[in-house]
Design a protein around this motif. Structure first.
Motif, PDB file in Angstrom:
ATOM      1  N   GLY A 526      -1.476   5.879   4.307  1.00  0.00           N
ATOM      2  CA  GLY A 526      -3.109   4.843   4.433  1.00  0.00           C
ATOM      3  C   GLY A 526      -3.848   4.246   3.255  1.00  0.00           C
ATOM      4  O   GLY A 526      -3.419   4.814   1.504  1.00  0.00           O
ATOM      5  N   SER A 527      -4.223   2.950   3.264  1.00  0.00           N
ATOM      6  CA  SER A 527      -5.299   2.858   1.606  1.00  0.00           C
ATOM      7  C   SER A 527      -6.038   2.314   1.507  1.00  0.00           C
ATOM      8  O   SER A 527      -7.320   1.783   2.594  1.00  0.00           O
ATOM      9  CB  SER A 527      -3.879   0.992   1.393  1.00  0.00           C
ATOM     10  OG  SER A 527      -2.748   1.147   1.520  1.00  0.00           O
ATOM     11  N   PRO A 528      -6.928   2.646   1.228  1.00  0.00           N
ATOM     12  CA  PRO A 528      -8.419   3.269   0.891  1.00  0.00           C
ATOM     13  C   PRO A 528      -9.573   2.104   0.738  1.00  0.00           C
ATOM     14  O   PRO A 528      -8.352   1.178  -0.331  1.00  0.00           O
ATOM     15  CB  PRO A 528      -8.783   4.430  -0.262  1.00  0.00           C
ATOM     16  CG  PRO A 528      -7.401   3.829  -1.159  1.00  0.00           C
ATOM     17  CD  PRO A 528      -6.451   4.010  -0.396  1.00  0.00           C
ATOM     18  N   GLY A 529     -10.071   1.391   1.205  1.00  0.00           N
ATOM     19  CA  GLY A 529     -10.482   0.121   0.910  1.00  0.00           C
ATOM     20  C   GLY A 529     -12.491  -0.047   0.615  1.00  0.00           C
ATOM     21  O   GLY A 529     -12.701   1.478   0.932  1.00  0.00           O
ATOM     22  N   ASN A 530     -13.057  -1.182   0.810  1.00  0.00           N
ATOM     23  CA  ASN A 530     -14.138  -0.794   0.400  1.00  0.00           C
ATOM     24  C   ASN A 530     -15.093  -0.738   1.605  1.00  0.00           C
ATOM     25  O   ASN A 530     -14.778  -1.949   3.065  1.00  0.00           O
ATOM     26  CB  ASN A 530     -14.968  -2.110   0.599  1.00  0.00           C
ATOM     27  CG  ASN A 530     -16.227  -2.377  -0.101  1.00  0.00           C
ATOM     28  OD1 ASN A 530     -16.307  -1.064  -0.024  1.00  0.00           O
ATOM     29  ND2 ASN A 530     -17.351  -3.408  -0.472  1.00  0.00           N
ATOM     30  N   ALA A 534      -7.180   1.622   5.712  1.00  0.00           N
ATOM     31  CA  ALA A 534      -6.363   0.769   6.502  1.00  0.00           C
ATOM     32  C   ALA A 534      -5.118   2.215   6.807  1.00  0.00           C
ATOM     33  O   ALA A 534      -4.525   2.210   5.286  1.00  0.00           O
ATOM     34  CB  ALA A 534      -5.561  -0.181   5.515  1.00  0.00           C
ATOM     35  N   LEU A 535      -4.520   1.872   8.342  1.00  0.00           N
ATOM     36  CA  LEU A 535      -3.654   3.171   8.049  1.00  0.00           C
ATOM     37  C   LEU A 535      -3.350   2.045   8.667  1.00  0.00           C
ATOM     38  O   LEU A 535      -2.236   1.666   9.723  1.00  0.00           O
ATOM     39  CB  LEU A 535      -4.001   4.151   9.613  1.00  0.00           C
ATOM     40  CG  LEU A 535      -5.255   4.736   9.143  1.00  0.00           C
ATOM     41  CD1 LEU A 535      -5.160   5.737  10.205  1.00  0.00           C
ATOM     42  CD2 LEU A 535      -4.676   5.348   7.761  1.00  0.00           C
TER      43      LEU A 535
END
Length: 544
Positions: A526-530, A534-535
């Motif tokens: 997973g990529s953290p964003g605002n 995003a998985l």
């Protein structure tokens, strides 16, 4: 005494019976209470003082208000230090003050309809009803007749005293196929409740009928003897100690509740089931456990004389014979499906099965395990026979000499597809070194040791086809596959799919993939964003 019976007393009337209470002591006995629990029985007196060595008469009166059985308890309370409480059971039957017709069959004493068994066209079936007069006056039956076709009775009138009976034989004689109904009408002159008593009769007729065991025929063989060609013999659950021979008839022989509940046990001197009358595939046998057979050939089943029956849902276990202890097939081409052949013992060849003399059987979804024999502990094939094996599981069979799973001899040609040969000793498949050359075709199957586990002895040909494996099938209990067995989905893609809709498995028992949890995904991240994450992941991988 502990009980008193009044037998029969007319409703609305009464009857009395006396008993005595004695005092065998040295002091006066005080009977404090004598009582009943219902209004239909009464006692007099309700108390008594009884001198030593004397006795008192107690009268019980029975007064039934209706028809039927009555029961009560007389309670006796006294100052007897050893038996202060005594009880006495009283019973009686209230009967009708008028003539009362009762029509019965077996345990049913109020018959209003009666079904005849399926009866063959132009044959007869006779059943007998019983008329009883349950009232005190004589029952005057003025007329008995049947309104409808195919049923008849010879009885027309009767005069029945109290509790006397009359048999009414009823004949069902259909002349064509179909369903029949009629009314048995009984007109009485003096039964005020049932001047006309009607029993509805039903019957069905066919050229081919169902013969029921043990309801109508005590033994399976008795029903087979009585059957006509293309009849059905239907067997209820239980253990039947007999040997069965289909004679020369094409029959359907089936159990109601399946092989776990319906056992046929031989006496060890011959085959439990013999099919040797040239039967065609109109003969079908299903739903039995066959055990306890013996003799020279086919302890469990013997099939010969150019017979080609269809056998399904059978368990053939713990049989003995010189050859073909479980199943013996000679000059015949039966079809077997969903059959288990286990723990049979041949002193000669073919512990599980012997196939010989130009026989061409088809075996689908067959388990052959735990069998013993000299040659071909699982299966022995000889003399120009060409069996077809689809979805077999041959495991844990042990030969005394050669061919733990399969022995092939003298011009024979077995074809193996979607099958598993596993843990059958050091010589799983063995060709006889003598006689005409034989050959075998193997496709989409698992063989312990692979092609090298086939011993041709320079007297045969191996057609080692497509999709064969030598990996451990990962058997669970009773030779079920367990995940992730290499046999799952590894059968011939052109074969019919398994019951769960997936590609066919190897072996007799398909793995149910609807019970299998999904494969885990890989590379999950997973990529953290605002305000969001995003998985991502890769497609699940089949662990096989």
């Amino acid at each position: 005494i502990s009980e008193i019976s009044f037998s029969y007393v007319t409703q609305g009337e009464s009857d009395s019976v006396s008993f005595w209470i004695g005092n065998t002591g040295v002091a006066e006995l005080q009977v404090l209470q004598i009582s009943t629990g219902t209004e239909f029985f009464s006692v007099d007196p309700s108390q008594a003082a009884i001198p030593a060595g004397d006795s008192a008469e107690i009268e019980i009166q029975f007064m039934p208000t209706g028809i039927g059985a009555y029961i009560d308890t007389v309670l006796i309370l006294s100052d007897d230090p050893h038996n202060p409480v005594l009880t006495l059971t009283v019973s009686g039957m209230g009967i009708n003050e008028f003539a009362d017709i009762v029509v019965s069959y077996g345990e049913n004493d109020s018959v209003s309809f009666f079904n005849f068994p399926l009866t063959r066209v132009n044959e007869t079936w006779i059943q007998t009803l019983i008329i009883t007069n349950a009232g005190t006056p004589d029952l005057e039956i003025e007329e008995i007749f049947i309104d409808g076709d195919a049923f008849s009775t010879p009885v027309e009138t009767a005069l029945l005293p109290f509790l006397d009976t009359l048999e009414i034989p009823i004949t069902f004689a259909p002349e064509s196929e179909g369903t029949y109904s009629a009314d048995l009408v009984i007109n009485s002159a003096n039964d005020p409740d049932e001047i006309t008593y009607t029993v509805q009769l039903y019957g069905e007729s066919s050229d081919h009928i169902i013969l029921s065991v043990p309801d109508v025929y005590v033994t399976i063989q008795e029903a087979i003897i009585a059957a006509h060609p293309e009849d059905t013999v239907e067997v209820g659950s239980g253990t039947y100690e007999e040997s069965i021979h289909l004679l020369d008839k094409n029959l359907v022989l089936r159990s109601i509740d399946g092989p776990d509940s319906t056992l046929v046990e031989g006496d060890g001197t011959g085959s439990v089931l013999t099919i040797a009358g040239g039967q065609s595939n109109l003969t079908r046998v299903s739903g039995f456990t066959l055990t306890g057979g013996g003799g020279a050939t086919g302890g469990g089943i013997r099939i010969d004389s150019s017979s080609s029956p269809v056998l399904q849902k059978l368990i053939i276990v713990d049989n003995n014979a010189d050859e073909g202890a479980g199943v013996y097939i000679e000059s015949s081409s039966p079809t077997l499906m969903n059959v288990s052949i286990q723990n049979n013992n041949a002193t000669g060849d073919g512990g599980g099965m012997a196939i010989r003399d130009n026989s061409n059987p088809i075996l689908n979804y067959i388990i052959i395990t735990g069998n013993d024999g000299d040659n071909g502990a699982g299966i022995f094939v000889r003399d120009n026979s060409a069996p077809v094996f689809n979805n077999l599981t041959l495991a844990d069979n042990e030969a005394g000499t050669n061919g733990d799973a399969l022995y092939i001899r003298n011009g024979s040609n077995p074809q193996v597809t979607n099958s598993i040969f596993w843990n059958n000793g050091e010589e799983s498949i063995y060709f006889s070194p003598t006689g005409s050359a034989s050959w075998i075709t193997v496709d989409y199957s698992i063989l312990d040791g692979g092609e090298s586990d086939i011993f041709t002895n320079d007297n045969g040909t191996v057609n080692w086809g497509t999709g064969n494996l030598e990996d451990d099938p990962l058997f669970a209990n009773v030779y079920l596959l367990q995940w992730p067995s290499p046999a799952i989905d590894a059968g011939n893609p052109a074969s019919d799919p398994d019951p769960d809709g997936t590609l066919t498995d190897m072996g007799a028992l398909a793995y149910n993939q609807t019970l299998q949890p999904p494969d885990p995904v890989v590379d999950f991240s997973g990529s953290p964003g605002n305000g969001e994450v995003a998985l991502s992941w890769s497609f699940p991988l089949d662990p096989r």
